[in-house]
Design a protein around this motif. Structure first.
Motif, short mmCIF file in Angstrom:
data_model
loop_
_atom_site.label_atom_id
_atom_site.label_comp_id
_atom_site.label_asym_id
_atom_site.label_seq_id
_atom_site.Cartn_x
_atom_site.Cartn_y
_atom_site.Cartn_z
N GLN A 128 0.84 -1.19 0.00
CA GLN A 128 0.00 0.00 0.00
C GLN A 128 0.89 1.26 0.00
N LEU A 129 0.49 2.25 -0.77
CA LEU A 129 1.15 3.57 -0.79
C LEU A 129 0.09 4.62 -0.52
N ILE A 130 0.23 5.32 0.59
CA ILE A 130 -0.76 6.33 0.98
C ILE A 130 -0.08 7.69 1.07
N GLY A 131 -0.58 8.62 0.27
CA GLY A 131 -0.08 9.99 0.34
C GLY A 131 1.39 10.10 0.04
N THR A 132 2.17 10.53 1.05
CA THR A 132 3.61 10.82 0.89
C THR A 132 4.45 9.59 0.61
N ASP A 133 3.85 8.40 0.67
CA ASP A 133 4.59 7.20 0.26
C ASP A 133 4.95 7.28 -1.22
N HIS A 134 4.15 8.02 -2.00
CA HIS A 134 4.46 8.21 -3.41
C HIS A 134 5.67 9.14 -3.55
N TYR A 135 6.43 9.02 -4.58
CA TYR A 135 7.61 9.86 -4.79
C TYR A 135 7.21 11.24 -5.32
N CYS A 178 2.44 15.22 -6.99
CA CYS A 178 1.09 15.23 -7.55
C CYS A 178 0.29 13.97 -7.18
N LEU A 179 0.98 12.96 -6.72
CA LEU A 179 0.30 11.70 -6.35
C LEU A 179 0.09 11.56 -4.85
N GLN A 180 0.49 12.59 -4.09
CA GLN A 180 0.42 12.46 -2.64
C GLN A 180 -0.97 12.76 -2.07
N SER A 181 -1.93 12.97 -2.99
CA SER A 181 -3.32 13.12 -2.55
C SER A 181 -4.12 11.83 -2.77
N VAL A 182 -3.44 10.80 -3.28
CA VAL A 182 -4.15 9.54 -3.55
C VAL A 182 -3.52 8.40 -2.74
N ALA A 183 -4.27 7.30 -2.66
CA ALA A 183 -3.80 6.08 -1.98
C ALA A 183 -3.95 4.91 -2.95
N CYS A 184 -2.92 4.09 -3.03
CA CYS A 184 -2.93 2.93 -3.94
C CYS A 184 -2.66 1.65 -3.15
N PHE A 185 -3.42 0.61 -3.47
CA PHE A 185 -3.28 -0.69 -2.80
C PHE A 185 -3.17 -1.75 -3.90
N THR A 236 -8.85 8.26 -3.11
CA THR A 236 -8.25 9.48 -2.56
C THR A 236 -7.78 9.22 -1.15
N ILE A 237 -6.84 10.06 -0.69
CA ILE A 237 -6.24 9.86 0.63
C ILE A 237 -7.26 10.00 1.75
N ASP A 238 -8.36 10.78 1.46
CA ASP A 238 -9.39 10.98 2.49
C ASP A 238 -10.10 9.68 2.83
N TYR A 239 -10.17 8.75 1.88
CA TYR A 239 -10.89 7.49 2.10
C TYR A 239 -9.93 6.32 2.35
N ALA A 240 -8.64 6.62 2.41
CA ALA A 240 -7.65 5.56 2.53
C ALA A 240 -7.71 4.88 3.88
N SER A 241 -7.53 3.57 3.86
CA SER A 241 -7.50 2.77 5.09
C SER A 241 -6.81 1.45 4.78
N SER A 242 -6.10 0.95 5.79
CA SER A 242 -5.44 -0.35 5.59
C SER A 242 -6.48 -1.45 5.36
N PHE A 243 -7.73 -1.13 5.67
CA PHE A 243 -8.83 -2.08 5.41
C PHE A 243 -8.90 -2.42 3.92
N HIS A 244 -8.56 -1.43 3.06
CA HIS A 244 -8.60 -1.66 1.62
C HIS A 244 -7.63 -2.76 1.20
N LEU A 245 -6.44 -2.77 1.83
CA LEU A 245 -5.44 -3.78 1.46
C LEU A 245 -5.92 -5.18 1.86
N GLY A 246 -6.54 -5.26 3.04
CA GLY A 246 -7.08 -6.56 3.47
C GLY A 246 -8.21 -7.02 2.57
N LEU A 247 -9.09 -6.06 2.17
CA LEU A 247 -10.20 -6.38 1.27
C LEU A 247 -9.67 -6.85 -0.08
N LEU A 248 -8.64 -6.17 -0.57
CA LEU A 248 -8.06 -6.52 -1.86
C LEU A 248 -7.39 -7.89 -1.82
N SER A 249 -6.64 -8.15 -0.76
CA SER A 249 -5.96 -9.45 -0.60
C SER A 249 -6.98 -10.58 -0.54
#
Length: 535
Positions: free
Chosen positions: A124-131, A134-141, A162-175
């Motif tokens: 998972q990359l949330i916000g500032t995890d991106h390099y 322009c991508l630090q407002s989104v979350a990717c799992f 978006t980062i506002d809805y980001a949660s580690s729950f998404h990674l568990g749901l995706l897995s």
């Protein structure tokens, strides 16, 4: 302060010092597949894409109201499909991200897709995890997947929000979604193999195969069955098993009681040339893993050629036996014929043309003996005409013992019948009566005086086949090993006035009923004749 995983820090360092990427730039994918190559890739991943669409649809329904984009890539990082919220999809399009775009670190910087493929684990990359800023407002799992169809295939399934809805729950749901998709793919793969194996087994066998469900409707019918019955698979599938009349009775019995039938002879009329085909037929129940009956399986094989060959062999054997019988018959009939001719010569020389009464008695006795020989020779030589019908074996044996009771009483012989219950069997009643009478009479003569005959009637199973067993046991003088070996040979006898055909005829009758007649004996202890008749 947020703890940044080592692999993210390492990626940032690589982006800055190895790839020379500027954080303020907008990261555009540099490589894109042309339409034909993308279509080829999608075809390669068709199985995964087909299954995943169902789960992605449920995933998006579950996350309704949340700006979500779902992406699927191959093992190199090329995007194969994108689903989700139109707003966020438009945003990524402005970044040059489309189906066919390649996600690699040197082009788009630190991204979850490349890291998941590299590490082979969910990322998972949330916000500032991106390099890039322009991508630090989104979350990717992203979660990697793999499956075998027909070779091992890898790729990723990603969620972008978006980062506002980001949660580690998404990674568990995706897995969890990836695990479910992989299981479904594995089941499909196994089903394909089983289906191929099933088709190879069903279509390559030389036996006709038919299967039904619990309602007796045909679910499987192979090409051999089509040739054997003249009925096409299209006409048979989903039809009641009654359309295959010769075997329908047995298949229904299987469905009703779970009973097995093996090595039955059934006859199919050919719809092509009108010739009947004799088949060896088995019917077995089909159970699921819970041992619940789910259908019936039947297989039958054309044995018409084999039966014809058997007839030819039997005919040849009969000719051989008749030759031996003829030789024995000539030898046996010569003695009484010599006596009769001798007395007739005396009669010609006698002027009064008369013979003493004792000579006439001898002539009469010898002529009767010749008649008996001729009668039994005809019985051995002529084809047997069995008229089978269901008969109560217990009552038949009781009748025979009653008929021979007076003869047994004279010799002070006791006859005992042991039977647990009444036993019925399809037989030629007159022929089996002849066998029982012969065996009981032989037993009485073997005892001579003061003894016991025990007739045991039972049912037994031999190699999964049900048999009726009849034992005739006496405590008479018994037989030597040599006598046991020759007991069923024509014209072999140990009796002074015996013809040696009785036991041979008995064996022929029992074998004509597809049964066995065997003898065991111990000298001075007794003899047992054992009849086995298949039910």
């Amino acid at each position: 302060m947020k703890q940044i995983p080592f692999y993210i820090e390492e990626s940032h360092h690589t982006c800055e010092y190895v790839h020379g990427l500027d954080r303020n730039d907008i990261p555009f994918p540099k490589s894109n597949l042309i339409k034909s190559v993308l279509s080829q890739k999608q075809t390669e991943y068709q199985e995964f894409l087909t299954v995943s669409r169902h789960f992605v649809k449920k995933l998006l329904q579950f996350m309704e109201g949340t700006p979500t984009l779902v992406l699927i890539s191959d093992d190199e990082g090329y995007l194969l499909e994108m689903y989700g919220d139109q707003t966020i999809e438009n945003q990524v399009h402005t970044l040059g991200i489309h189906e066919g775009s390649l996600f690699v670190e040197k082009d788009v910087g630190t991204n979850s897709l490349s890291l998941a493929l590299k590490l082979d684990k969910p990322v998972q990359l949330i916000g500032t995890d991106h390099y890039h800023y322009c991508l630090q407002s989104v979350a990717c799992f992203t979660a990697p997947f793999s499956y075998h169809a027909p070779k091992k295939t890898r790729g990723t399934l990603s969620i972008m929000t978006t980062i506002d809805y980001a949660s580690s729950f998404h990674l568990g749901l995706l897995s969890s979604a990836v695990d479910t998709i992989e299981r479904e793919l594995k089941i499909r793969e196994q089903n394909k193999r089983l289906n191929i194996l099933h088709q190879v087994t069903v279509d390559s066998t030389r036996s006709a195969i038919v299967m039904t469900d619990t309602n007796g409707l045909i679910t499987e019918f192979n090409s051999v069955g089509e040739k054997m019955t003249g009925r096409t698979k299209a006409d048979a599938i989903k039809q009641p098993i009654d359309v295959l009349a010769p075997i329908s009775f047995y298949m229904k019995q299987v469905l009703q009681s779970g009973q097995k039938f093996e090595n039955l002879e059934v006859t199919f009329p050919s719809l092509d040339d009108g010739e009947k085909k004799t088949c060896l037929f088995d019917a077995l129940p089909i159970f699921d893993e819970s041992q619940q009956l789910i259908g019936a399986f039947g297989q039958f094989k054309d044995i018409s050629v084999r039966i014809e060959l058997q007839k030819q062999v039997i005919a040849a054997e009969k000719l051989s036996v008749l030759g031996k019988l003829g030789a024995g018959f000539a030898h046996e009939i010569r003695n009484p014929l010599t006596s009769v001719i001798g007395f007739m010569n005396l009669l010609e020389k006698n002027e009064e043309k008369t013979l003493p009464q004792k000579h006439l008695n001898i002539i009469s006795s010898e002529l009767k003996r010749m008649k008996s020989l001729v009668d039994q020779f005809v019985l051995m030589a002529k084809p047997s005409t069995k008229e089978k019908k269901v008969c109560n074996i217990t009552d038949l044996i009781k009748e025979m013992t009653y008929l021979l009771e007076s003869q047994a009483s004279k010799a002070n012989v006791n006859i005992e019948l042991v039977s647990a219950r009444d036993v019925t069997l399809p037989i030629d009643e007159s022929q089996i009566k002849q066998v029982m009478m012969n065996l009981i009479q032989n037993a009485i003569e073997a005892i001579a005086e003061d003894g016991n005959i025990k007739i045991t009637l039972s049912e037994t199973t031999i190699e999964s086949m049900e048999y009726v067993q009849i034992n005739v046991e006496d405590d008479g003088e018994g037989m030597s090993d040599s006598q046991v070996v020759n007991a069923f040979n024509p014209f072999y006898t140990t009796k002074e006035n015996g013809l040696g055909l009785g036991l041979s005829i008995c064996k022929q009758i029992i074998e004509g009923h597809k049964g066995k007649l065997e003898v065991t004996s111990t000298k001075n202890q007794g003899t047992t004749f054992a009849i086995s008749l298949r039910k």
